[in-house]
Design a protein around this motif. Structure first.
Motif, PDB file in Angstrom:
ATOM      1  N   PHE A  56      -6.269  -9.659   0.566  1.00  0.00           N
ATOM      2  CA  PHE A  56      -4.843  -9.787   0.875  1.00  0.00           C
ATOM      3  C   PHE A  56      -4.447  -8.779   1.959  1.00  0.00           C
ATOM      4  CE2 PHE A  56      -5.121 -10.887  -3.753  1.00  0.00           C
ATOM      5  CZ  PHE A  56      -4.938 -12.248  -3.600  1.00  0.00           C
ATOM      6  N   GLU A  57      -3.368  -9.040   2.645  1.00  0.00           N
ATOM      7  CA  GLU A  57      -2.798  -8.133   3.638  1.00  0.00           C
ATOM      8  C   GLU A  57      -1.333  -7.908   3.340  1.00  0.00           C
ATOM      9  OE1 GLU A  57      -3.414  -9.808   7.443  1.00  0.00           O
ATOM     10  OE2 GLU A  57      -5.589  -9.408   7.493  1.00  0.00           O
ATOM     11  N   ARG A  58      -0.874  -6.716   3.745  1.00  0.00           N
ATOM     12  CA  ARG A  58       0.543  -6.399   3.587  1.00  0.00           C
ATOM     13  C   ARG A  58       0.959  -5.579   4.802  1.00  0.00           C
ATOM     14  NH1 ARG A  58       3.389  -3.259  -1.551  1.00  0.00           N
ATOM     15  NH2 ARG A  58       5.564  -3.589  -0.871  1.00  0.00           N
ATOM     16  N   GLU A  59       1.892  -6.094   5.560  1.00  0.00           N
ATOM     17  CA  GLU A  59       2.308  -5.439   6.800  1.00  0.00           C
ATOM     18  C   GLU A  59       2.886  -4.072   6.507  1.00  0.00           C
ATOM     19  OE1 GLU A  59       5.026  -6.397  10.755  1.00  0.00           O
ATOM     20  OE2 GLU A  59       4.917  -7.823   9.082  1.00  0.00           O
ATOM     21  N   GLY A  60       2.352  -3.092   7.201  1.00  0.00           N
ATOM     22  CA  GLY A  60       2.841  -1.727   7.041  1.00  0.00           C
ATOM     23  C   GLY A  60       2.213  -0.984   5.884  1.00  0.00           C
ATOM     24  N   TYR A  61       1.217  -1.588   5.262  1.00  0.00           N
ATOM     25  CA  TYR A  61       0.578  -0.961   4.109  1.00  0.00           C
ATOM     26  C   TYR A  61      -0.931  -1.084   4.231  1.00  0.00           C
ATOM     27  CZ  TYR A  61       5.116  -0.795   1.734  1.00  0.00           C
ATOM     28  OH  TYR A  61       6.409  -0.545   1.387  1.00  0.00           O
ATOM     29  N   THR A  62      -1.596  -0.168   3.564  1.00  0.00           N
ATOM     30  CA  THR A  62      -3.059  -0.190   3.503  1.00  0.00           C
ATOM     31  C   THR A  62      -3.482  -0.287   2.042  1.00  0.00           C
ATOM     32  OG1 THR A  62      -3.260   1.132   5.502  1.00  0.00           O
ATOM     33  CG2 THR A  62      -5.186   1.061   4.043  1.00  0.00           C
ATOM     34  N   PHE A  63      -4.438  -1.246   1.751  1.00  0.00           N
ATOM     35  CA  PHE A  63      -4.960  -1.395   0.391  1.00  0.00           C
ATOM     36  C   PHE A  63      -5.727  -0.134  -0.014  1.00  0.00           C
ATOM     37  CE2 PHE A  63      -8.520  -2.486  -2.384  1.00  0.00           C
ATOM     38  CZ  PHE A  63      -7.850  -3.025  -3.469  1.00  0.00           C
ATOM     39  N   THR A  64      -5.488   0.298  -1.255  1.00  0.00           N
ATOM     40  CA  THR A  64      -6.181   1.502  -1.743  1.00  0.00           C
ATOM     41  C   THR A  64      -7.132   1.198  -2.890  1.00  0.00           C
ATOM     42  OG1 THR A  64      -4.330   1.983  -3.245  1.00  0.00           O
ATOM     43  CG2 THR A  64      -4.272   2.992  -1.023  1.00  0.00           C
ATOM     44  N   GLU A  65      -6.705   0.395  -3.873  1.00  0.00           N
ATOM     45  CA  GLU A  65      -7.526   0.072  -5.042  1.00  0.00           C
ATOM     46  C   GLU A  65      -6.854  -1.032  -5.841  1.00  0.00           C
ATOM     47  OE1 GLU A  65      -7.716   3.530  -7.469  1.00  0.00           O
ATOM     48  OE2 GLU A  65      -5.578   3.528  -7.951  1.00  0.00           O
ATOM     49  N   TRP A  66      -7.530  -1.424  -6.938  1.00  0.00           N
ATOM     50  CA  TRP A  66      -6.961  -2.381  -7.885  1.00  0.00           C
ATOM     51  C   TRP A  66      -6.524  -1.630  -9.135  1.00  0.00           C
ATOM     52  CZ3 TRP A  66      -6.236  -7.215  -6.118  1.00  0.00           C
ATOM     53  CH2 TRP A  66      -7.055  -7.679  -5.099  1.00  0.00           C
ATOM     54  N   ASN A  67      -5.541  -2.218  -9.866  1.00  0.00           N
ATOM     55  CA  ASN A  67      -5.075  -1.595 -11.095  1.00  0.00           C
ATOM     56  C   ASN A  67      -4.653  -2.694 -12.051  1.00  0.00           C
ATOM     57  OD1 ASN A  67      -3.136  -0.091 -13.021  1.00  0.00           O
ATOM     58  ND2 ASN A  67      -4.043   1.565 -11.794  1.00  0.00           N
ATOM     59  N   THR A  68      -4.809  -2.411 -13.356  1.00  0.00           N
ATOM     60  CA  THR A  68      -4.451  -3.424 -14.359  1.00  0.00           C
ATOM     61  C   THR A  68      -2.958  -3.522 -14.606  1.00  0.00           C
ATOM     62  OG1 THR A  68      -4.831  -1.808 -16.122  1.00  0.00           O
ATOM     63  CG2 THR A  68      -6.681  -3.254 -15.536  1.00  0.00           C
ATOM     64  N   ALA A  69      -2.187  -2.704 -13.941  1.00  0.00           N
ATOM     65  CA  ALA A  69      -0.728  -2.757 -14.041  1.00  0.00           C
ATOM     66  C   ALA A  69      -0.152  -2.844 -12.635  1.00  0.00           C
ATOM     67  CB  ALA A  69      -0.176  -1.531 -14.765  1.00  0.00           C
ATOM     68  N   PRO A  70       0.881  -3.611 -12.439  1.00  0.00           N
ATOM     69  CA  PRO A  70       1.448  -3.749 -11.086  1.00  0.00           C
ATOM     70  C   PRO A  70       1.904  -2.420 -10.490  1.00  0.00           C
ATOM     71  CG  PRO A  70       2.293  -5.467 -12.547  1.00  0.00           C
ATOM     72  CD  PRO A  70       1.561  -4.494 -13.411  1.00  0.00           C
ATOM     73  N   ASP A  71       2.441  -1.513 -11.348  1.00  0.00           N
ATOM     74  CA  ASP A  71       2.948  -0.252 -10.827  1.00  0.00           C
ATOM     75  C   ASP A  71       1.888   0.844 -10.772  1.00  0.00           C
ATOM     76  OD1 ASP A  71       2.568   0.218 -13.494  1.00  0.00           O
ATOM     77  OD2 ASP A  71       4.642   0.821 -13.933  1.00  0.00           O
ATOM     78  N   GLY A  72       0.635   0.451 -11.056  1.00  0.00           N
ATOM     79  CA  GLY A  72      -0.441   1.418 -10.971  1.00  0.00           C
ATOM     80  C   GLY A  72      -0.579   2.320 -12.172  1.00  0.00           C
ATOM     81  N   SER A  73       0.134   2.008 -13.263  1.00  0.00           N
ATOM     82  CA  SER A  73       0.075   2.856 -14.452  1.00  0.00           C
ATOM     83  C   SER A  73      -1.064   2.471 -15.392  1.00  0.00           C
ATOM     84  CB  SER A  73       1.402   2.771 -15.210  1.00  0.00           C
ATOM     85  OG  SER A  73       1.643   1.428 -15.637  1.00  0.00           O
ATOM     86  N   GLY A  74      -1.800   1.393 -15.050  1.00  0.00           N
ATOM     87  CA  GLY A  74      -2.886   0.939 -15.904  1.00  0.00           C
ATOM     88  C   GLY A  74      -4.211   1.582 -15.530  1.00  0.00           C
ATOM     89  N   THR A  75      -5.280   0.849 -15.771  1.00  0.00           N
ATOM     90  CA  THR A  75      -6.622   1.356 -15.443  1.00  0.00           C
ATOM     91  C   THR A  75      -6.931   1.055 -13.996  1.00  0.00           C
ATOM     92  OG1 THR A  75      -7.332   0.964 -17.714  1.00  0.00           O
ATOM     93  CG2 THR A  75      -9.047   1.265 -16.053  1.00  0.00           C
ATOM     94  N   PRO A  76      -7.308   2.085 -13.196  1.00  0.00           N
ATOM     95  CA  PRO A  76      -7.623   1.846 -11.786  1.00  0.00           C
ATOM     96  C   PRO A  76      -9.055   1.345 -11.627  1.00  0.00           C
ATOM     97  CG  PRO A  76      -7.758   4.180 -12.252  1.00  0.00           C
ATOM     98  CD  PRO A  76      -7.295   3.528 -13.516  1.00  0.00           C
ATOM     99  N   TYR A  77      -9.273   0.505 -10.646  1.00  0.00           N
ATOM    100  CA  TYR A  77     -10.593  -0.004 -10.315  1.00  0.00           C
ATOM    101  C   TYR A  77     -10.780   0.072  -8.808  1.00  0.00           C
ATOM    102  CZ  TYR A  77     -11.354  -1.921 -15.001  1.00  0.00           C
ATOM    103  OH  TYR A  77     -11.546  -2.071 -16.356  1.00  0.00           O
ATOM    104  N   ALA A  78     -11.724   0.889  -8.371  1.00  0.00           N
ATOM    105  CA  ALA A  78     -12.062   0.942  -6.954  1.00  0.00           C
ATOM    106  C   ALA A  78     -12.970  -0.229  -6.612  1.00  0.00           C
ATOM    107  CB  ALA A  78     -12.756   2.264  -6.632  1.00  0.00           C
ATOM    108  N   VAL A  79     -12.997  -0.585  -5.348  1.00  0.00           N
ATOM    109  CA  VAL A  79     -13.873  -1.665  -4.908  1.00  0.00           C
ATOM    110  C   VAL A  79     -15.317  -1.303  -5.234  1.00  0.00           C
ATOM    111  CG1 VAL A  79     -14.735  -2.926  -2.910  1.00  0.00           C
ATOM    112  CG2 VAL A  79     -12.294  -2.423  -3.106  1.00  0.00           C
ATOM    113  N   GLY A  80     -16.040  -2.271  -5.871  1.00  0.00           N
ATOM    114  CA  GLY A  80     -17.426  -2.054  -6.255  1.00  0.00           C
ATOM    115  C   GLY A  80     -17.614  -1.581  -7.682  1.00  0.00           C
ATOM    116  N   THR A  81     -16.511  -1.211  -8.354  1.00  0.00           N
ATOM    117  CA  THR A  81     -16.612  -0.794  -9.756  1.00  0.00           C
ATOM    118  C   THR A  81     -17.030  -1.982 -10.623  1.00  0.00           C
ATOM    119  OG1 THR A  81     -14.884   0.849  -9.434  1.00  0.00           O
ATOM    120  CG2 THR A  81     -15.381   0.197 -11.714  1.00  0.00           C
TER     121      THR A  81
END
Length: 429
Positions: free
Chosen positions: A323-348
């Protein structure tokens, strides 16, 4: 000798002697001589018991024999078979002067005859005859059977069974369609199946179904299941599954390991998987790997959520963000939309959490790109609004830094030359 009597016809009667139908006609006054012929009538039996009606007492004589029976007298006779059952009266025969049979029919057991002279009567009884009909007793049997004639009191071997049936063995014959009572073997010697004259006896084939065995193969799973016995023509439910395979779920049974054969559900009612006695049918368990649903949500980025199915416990790595988002850079995945869940880096490696449902959603996490600061004045820029304008041609902050860099390099070269000169003078000394 009859004394002189008036002319005319007279019936003769003699005390103690039967004179039925004896008449005398007197035609003159002279003496008339009357001749009376008397005979003894006796009866015997062949498989029969005869009797004679005494013409004086009009009851059966104590013995089948009467005396003083004149010619032309009517005499009652009768007979019954000597056996209690299985025989019937056939006919009378006579030795000597045959009597006149009632209606000219000597086959009547009880009748009145007219005596014509001395005779010996004989009553005849014969065994009954009957037939045996053989029935396959099922619609799927093949073959035909002839009718077999039998005689009461005479043993006979049953005809050989002519019927055959797929999936069954012939067990024998019974007198009833259901398997009850005596079972007669193939070609068994029998006697007196019925006592009725011209009776019909039905014999019904009974069948033993072939047994076959079901073998349950785990096909990769663990556990134990014993073979199941089944009978041709009888429906039976498959034994319930007793195998287990972690992270796999059971899909049913199949006659081929790869599932290309005939399929059966767990506990399904089956019948006639084999018509062969003692055959072994192998059913292979079919398994499907437990699947885990992974959904990747752009969480503000461009595009729709993407869902993929992966094997459970397969060690699937977290993919790159598409996915792309103008003006933003992807950092990681998370099980919660606000990032309060479990984080998952690419390749985990994604592993199913204990007790979780077979689905997870990962939300893209975004970092806002920094806003760039003001740059140097370019030709044509308005000097009134550009903070880096240089109307007097002075060195800019960038030019000063360059001068310091060049000066530093020159100083370093001088110091290096000086050090080399000093070292050379020391060597000359």
């Amino acid at each position: 000798v009859v004394p002189p009597v008036p002319l005319g016809s007279y019936t003769v009667r003699i005390d103690g002697w039967p004179t039925t139908k004896v008449q005398v006609k007197v035609v003159s006054g002279e003496a008339t001589i009357v001749y009376l012929d008397y005979f003894t009538i006796e009866a015997i039996g062949d498989e029969a018991i005869p009797h004679i009606i005494d013409p004086i007492t009009h009851k059966p004589a104590p013995l089948p024999k009467v005396e003083k029976v004149p010619v032309g007298a009517d005499l009652g006779i009768g007979a019954v078979p000597s056996a209690a059952e299985g025989f019937h009266f056939e006919s009378w025969t006579a030795s000597g002067a045959p009597p006149l049979w009632e209606n000219n029919d000597p086959t009547r057991a009880n009748q009145t005859i007219t005596i014509t002279g001395q005779t010996l009567l004989e009553a005849h009884a014969v065994p009954n005859v009957y037939t045996v009909d053989f029935h396959a007793n099922c619609p799927d049997a093949s073959g035909t059977a002839p009718v077999q004639d039998m005689t009461y009191g005479q043993p006979s071997d049953l005809f050989a069974n002519p019927f055959s049936r797929v999936g069954y063995d012939f067990a024998g014959w019974t007198l009833d369609q259901k398997w009850t009572g005596k079972l007669y073997a193939n070609q068994e010697r029998v006697e007196n199946l019925t006592a009725a004259e011209n009776g019909v006896v039905g014999l019904y084939a009974q069948w033993n179904p072939h047994a076959y065995y079901l073998n349950f193969e785990p096909n990769g799973a663990s556990g134990l299941m014993i073979d199941q016995k089944a009978f041709y023509g009888n429906a039976t439910s498959l034994s319930p599954l007793a195998y287990d395979w972690e992270n796999w779920h059971f899909m049913g049974w199949n006659t081929a390991p790869d599932g290309s054969g005939t399929s059966y559900a767990d506990g399904q009612e089956i019948s006639n998987l084999s018509a062969e006695e003692g055959a072994r049918i192998t059913l292979f368990a079919q398994w499907s790997h437990d699947m885990f649903s992974l959904t990747f949500d752009p969480n503000g980025g461009k595009g729709d959520p993407q869902t993929i199915e992966v094997w459970n416990k397969s060690g699937y790595p977290v993919p790159l963000c598409a996915f792309e988002r103008e003006g933003y850079t992807f950092t990681e995945w998370n099980t919660a939309p606000d990032g309060s869940g479990t984080p998952y880096a690419v390749g985990t490696i994604i592993d199913t959490p204990e007790g979780s449902a077979a689905a997870m959603t990962f939300y893209a996490q975004w970092s806002k790109d920094p806003v760039p600061g003001p740059g140097p004045v370019q030709p044509g820029d308005d000097p009134q609004v550009k903070p880096n304008q240089n109307p007097r041609g002075l060195a800019t902050t960038g030019d000063a830094n360059l001068a310091l860099l060049v000066g530093g390099i020159a100083l370093a070269c001088c110091l290096a030359l000086a050090a080399a000169f000093i070292a050379r003078r020391r060597l000359r000394r």
